[in-house]
Design an enzyme around this catalytic site. Structure first.
Site, mmCIF file in Angstrom:
data_model
loop_
_atom_site.group_PDB
_atom_site.id
_atom_site.type_symbol
_atom_site.label_atom_id
_atom_site.label_comp_id
_atom_site.label_asym_id
_atom_site.label_seq_id
_atom_site.Cartn_x
_atom_site.Cartn_y
_atom_site.Cartn_z
ATOM 1 N N ASN A 96 -10.806 45.539 103.301
ATOM 2 C CA ASN A 96 -9.616 44.362 103.558
ATOM 3 C C ASN A 96 -9.766 43.053 104.526
ATOM 4 O O ASN A 96 -11.302 43.007 104.793
ATOM 5 C CB ASN A 96 -8.465 45.209 103.705
ATOM 6 C CG ASN A 96 -7.430 44.387 103.041
ATOM 7 O OD1 ASN A 96 -6.812 43.217 103.605
ATOM 8 N ND2 ASN A 96 -6.881 44.466 101.657
ATOM 9 N N ARG A 97 -8.995 42.546 104.876
ATOM 10 C CA ARG A 97 -9.069 41.305 105.401
ATOM 11 C C ARG A 97 -9.404 41.400 106.941
ATOM 12 O O ARG A 97 -8.568 42.155 107.880
ATOM 13 C CB ARG A 97 -7.970 40.444 105.067
ATOM 14 C CG ARG A 97 -7.935 40.222 103.277
ATOM 15 C CD ARG A 97 -6.843 39.138 103.215
ATOM 16 N NE ARG A 97 -6.771 38.932 101.581
ATOM 17 C CZ ARG A 97 -6.719 39.949 100.740
ATOM 18 N NH1 ARG A 97 -6.310 41.037 100.933
ATOM 19 N NH2 ARG A 97 -6.684 39.682 99.374
ATOM 20 N N HIS A 122 -13.386 42.591 102.801
ATOM 21 C CA HIS A 122 -14.339 43.519 102.298
ATOM 22 C C HIS A 122 -15.702 43.382 102.475
ATOM 23 O O HIS A 122 -16.670 43.637 101.703
ATOM 24 C CB HIS A 122 -14.232 43.584 100.592
ATOM 25 C CG HIS A 122 -12.952 43.992 100.095
ATOM 26 N ND1 HIS A 122 -11.934 44.762 100.797
ATOM 27 C CD2 HIS A 122 -12.526 43.852 98.837
ATOM 28 C CE1 HIS A 122 -11.125 45.095 100.095
ATOM 29 N NE2 HIS A 122 -11.135 44.456 98.926
ATOM 30 N N HIS A 196 -13.126 51.618 96.430
ATOM 31 C CA HIS A 196 -12.397 50.267 95.613
ATOM 32 C C HIS A 196 -12.275 50.786 94.071
ATOM 33 O O HIS A 196 -12.265 49.909 93.241
ATOM 34 C CB HIS A 196 -12.788 49.035 96.006
ATOM 35 C CG HIS A 196 -11.662 48.016 95.693
ATOM 36 N ND1 HIS A 196 -10.888 47.776 94.632
ATOM 37 C CD2 HIS A 196 -11.493 47.149 96.523
ATOM 38 C CE1 HIS A 196 -9.975 46.922 94.928
ATOM 39 N NE2 HIS A 196 -10.190 46.511 96.065
ATOM 40 N N SER A 197 -11.922 52.121 93.828
ATOM 41 C CA SER A 197 -11.732 52.309 92.225
ATOM 42 C C SER A 197 -10.276 51.826 91.971
ATOM 43 O O SER A 197 -9.602 51.927 92.569
ATOM 44 C CB SER A 197 -12.094 53.982 91.856
ATOM 45 O OG SER A 197 -13.246 54.394 92.013
ATOM 46 N N TYR A 198 -10.578 51.356 90.374
ATOM 47 C CA TYR A 198 -9.114 50.930 89.897
ATOM 48 C C TYR A 198 -8.899 52.006 88.767
ATOM 49 O O TYR A 198 -9.770 52.292 88.092
ATOM 50 C CB TYR A 198 -9.284 49.658 89.125
ATOM 51 C CG TYR A 198 -9.582 48.288 90.074
ATOM 52 C CD1 TYR A 198 -10.652 48.264 90.538
ATOM 53 C CD2 TYR A 198 -8.742 47.161 90.129
ATOM 54 C CE1 TYR A 198 -10.930 46.971 91.334
ATOM 55 C CE2 TYR A 198 -8.949 46.285 90.705
ATOM 56 C CZ TYR A 198 -9.958 46.151 91.785
ATOM 57 O OH TYR A 198 -10.167 45.013 92.354
ATOM 58 N N ASP A 268 0.373 44.223 97.214
ATOM 59 C CA ASP A 268 -1.054 44.143 97.700
ATOM 60 C C ASP A 268 -0.758 44.478 99.170
ATOM 61 O O ASP A 268 -1.093 43.521 100.184
ATOM 62 C CB ASP A 268 -1.632 42.726 97.319
ATOM 63 C CG ASP A 268 -3.069 42.722 97.600
ATOM 64 O OD1 ASP A 268 -3.388 43.579 98.502
ATOM 65 O OD2 ASP A 268 -3.811 41.953 97.016
ATOM 66 N N GLU A 334 -6.645 52.416 98.163
ATOM 67 C CA GLU A 334 -7.630 52.367 99.009
ATOM 68 C C GLU A 334 -7.187 52.778 100.500
ATOM 69 O O GLU A 334 -6.507 52.202 101.153
ATOM 70 C CB GLU A 334 -8.176 50.890 99.473
ATOM 71 C CG GLU A 334 -8.551 50.232 97.798
ATOM 72 C CD GLU A 334 -8.427 48.794 98.209
ATOM 73 O OE1 GLU A 334 -9.025 47.988 98.941
ATOM 74 O OE2 GLU A 334 -7.539 48.049 97.339
HETATM 75 C C1 GLA Z 1 -8.010 44.351 97.897
HETATM 76 C C2 GLA Z 1 -7.239 43.201 98.425
HETATM 77 C C3 GLA Z 1 -6.784 42.306 97.005
HETATM 78 C C4 GLA Z 1 -8.134 42.061 96.429
HETATM 79 C C5 GLA Z 1 -8.817 43.192 95.894
HETATM 80 C C6 GLA Z 1 -10.057 42.668 95.446
HETATM 81 O O1 GLA Z 1 -7.512 45.376 97.231
HETATM 82 O O2 GLA Z 1 -6.041 43.743 99.048
HETATM 83 O O3 GLA Z 1 -6.117 41.410 97.530
HETATM 84 O O4 GLA Z 1 -8.729 41.035 97.189
HETATM 85 O O5 GLA Z 1 -9.227 44.009 97.079
HETATM 86 O O6 GLA Z 1 -9.857 42.088 94.258
#
Ligand code: GLA
Length: 370
Positions: A96-97, A122, A196-198, A268, A334
């Protein structure tokens, strides 16, 4: 092709757990990439790349015993190299950020790439999702898996210290996928590793995930500013669209007029997990149920937070079998420390120092509900 197979001698039909390896192409730098297929005694199967530790597919049974792939991703390596929203990958050195791509540690300020608007996301331009990991497969009587290793050099992506990282993926005969993260460093550095699996528990590409019913073990979440950096507040979820303490469909309140949902847009956000007992034991974090298939995924973790998101697919990416990933066709959960912790002294620390070792465990447990 290498193959490791174990027949578990427990009477007929004899279940077989195995790990096999096959080539999956070559990176732009000429590195060969392999795909490892982990299979447990129930037929559950995970396909994992040494590139980014990416989980390409995950086949789990529905309530009738029918298997489907429940993660989003691509069929081929070039697609992952070209444009991937971190599909299935290990995220590091910092998940994350980090606000403005900057943090100060022990009096020294470090500058990182701003690869997400004004912020760092990331791990930077070439994070742990974009490197080839050393992989050693293993087989035990009740589990199979992979030990993935990567050494991030001092200064890589702007971070201090040589970070030796090991991530173990274990698929058990109880249909659990377990992630064990560990790391050591030779200089103080922030570390926050995640996966980071979706997911779409109805099956990859089978519509949006708004009908999935989610329970989160979180009384509070971390509200964000318009660039998705936490304000520092731990806000109670009670009375907000962030209250998932009882099972609630993802879509039920996602479009409510709420400033936090406008920033997402949608969810998010990092949820502050309720913790009790020993911090070294994974505790219940989340449960997701998909009514049509009956599939259930439960998440247990030692981490303090869970970042829950899935808004940023927009119909421009074509996934496995050519399916178009439209808005909210997948969700990510995550497990991690809170975003921007290096700049938030009140958040649990993400600093790893020489002589310490980083450990984190997350379990995804799959099952069905009638
Ligand atoms: C994380 C972030 C989202 C996005 C995804 C990647 O989940 O919180 O905002 O950037 O990664 O696409």
């Amino acid at each position: 092709m290498l193959a490791w197979s174990t027949a578990c001698a427990r009477g007929a039909p004899r279940p077989v757990a195995s790990v096999t390896r096959a080539p999956f192409g070559t990176t732009d730098r000429g590195e060969s990439v392999s795909a490892y297929t982990l299979k447990n005694a129930n037929g559950m199967e995970a396909r994992v790349l040494d590139y980014g530790g990416i989980i390409v597919s995950l086949r789990v049974p529905d309530r009738h015993g029918r298997f489907d792939d429940v993660v989003l991703g691509y069929d081929s390596l070039p697609a992952y190299l070209r444009a991937s929203p971190y599909f299935g990958a290990i995220i590091g050195r910092y998940g994350n950020r980090i606000a403005h791509g900057r943090f100060t540690l022990d009096g020294k300020t470090y500058t990182l790439a701003k690869n997400n608007g004004p912020n760092h996301l990331h791990g930077g331009l070439k994070g742990f999702d974009k490197v080839v990991w050393d992989v050693a497969p293993f087989e035990h009587p009740d589990s199979v898996g992979l030990v993935l290793r990567y050494t991030s050099r001092d200064g890589e992506e702007g971070y201090p210290g040589t970070l030796r990282t090991t991530v173990t993926y274990t698929l058990t005969s109880a249909n659990e996928l377990i992630f064990d993260y560990s790391a050591t460093t030779d200089r103080a550095t922030p570390v926050n590793l995640t996966q980071h699996s979706y997911f779409n528990l109805a099956g990859d590409g089978k519509g949006d995930i708004l009908g999935h019913v989610v329970t989160l073990n979180a009384d509070r979440f971390t509200p964000v500013d318009s660039t998705l950096i936490p304000t520092g507040e731990l806000k109670r979820v009670a009375g907000t669209p962030f209250d998932f303490r009882t099972p609630t469909p993802i879509g039920e309140r996602i479009d409510q007029d709420d400033v936090q949902l406008r920033y997402g847009p949608g969810y998010d956000h990092n949820f502050v997990l309720n913790k009790a007992g020993d911090a070294h034991d994974p505790t219940f974090a989340a449960r997701v149920y998909e009514p049509a298939s009956g599939r259930v995924m439960e998440i247990y973790t030692t981490e303090p937070g869970l970042l829950y998101s899935g808004n940023f697919l927009d119909g421009t990416l074509h996934g496995k079998g050519g399916v178009v990933y439209r808005r909210r066709y997948g969700f990510a959960m995550e497990t991690q420390h809170y975003p921007d912790s290096p700049n938030k002294p009140t958040f649990p620390s993400t600093t790893l120092r020489p002589g310490e070792s980083y450990h984190s465990r997350t379990i995804y447990k799959f099952g069905v509900q009638p």
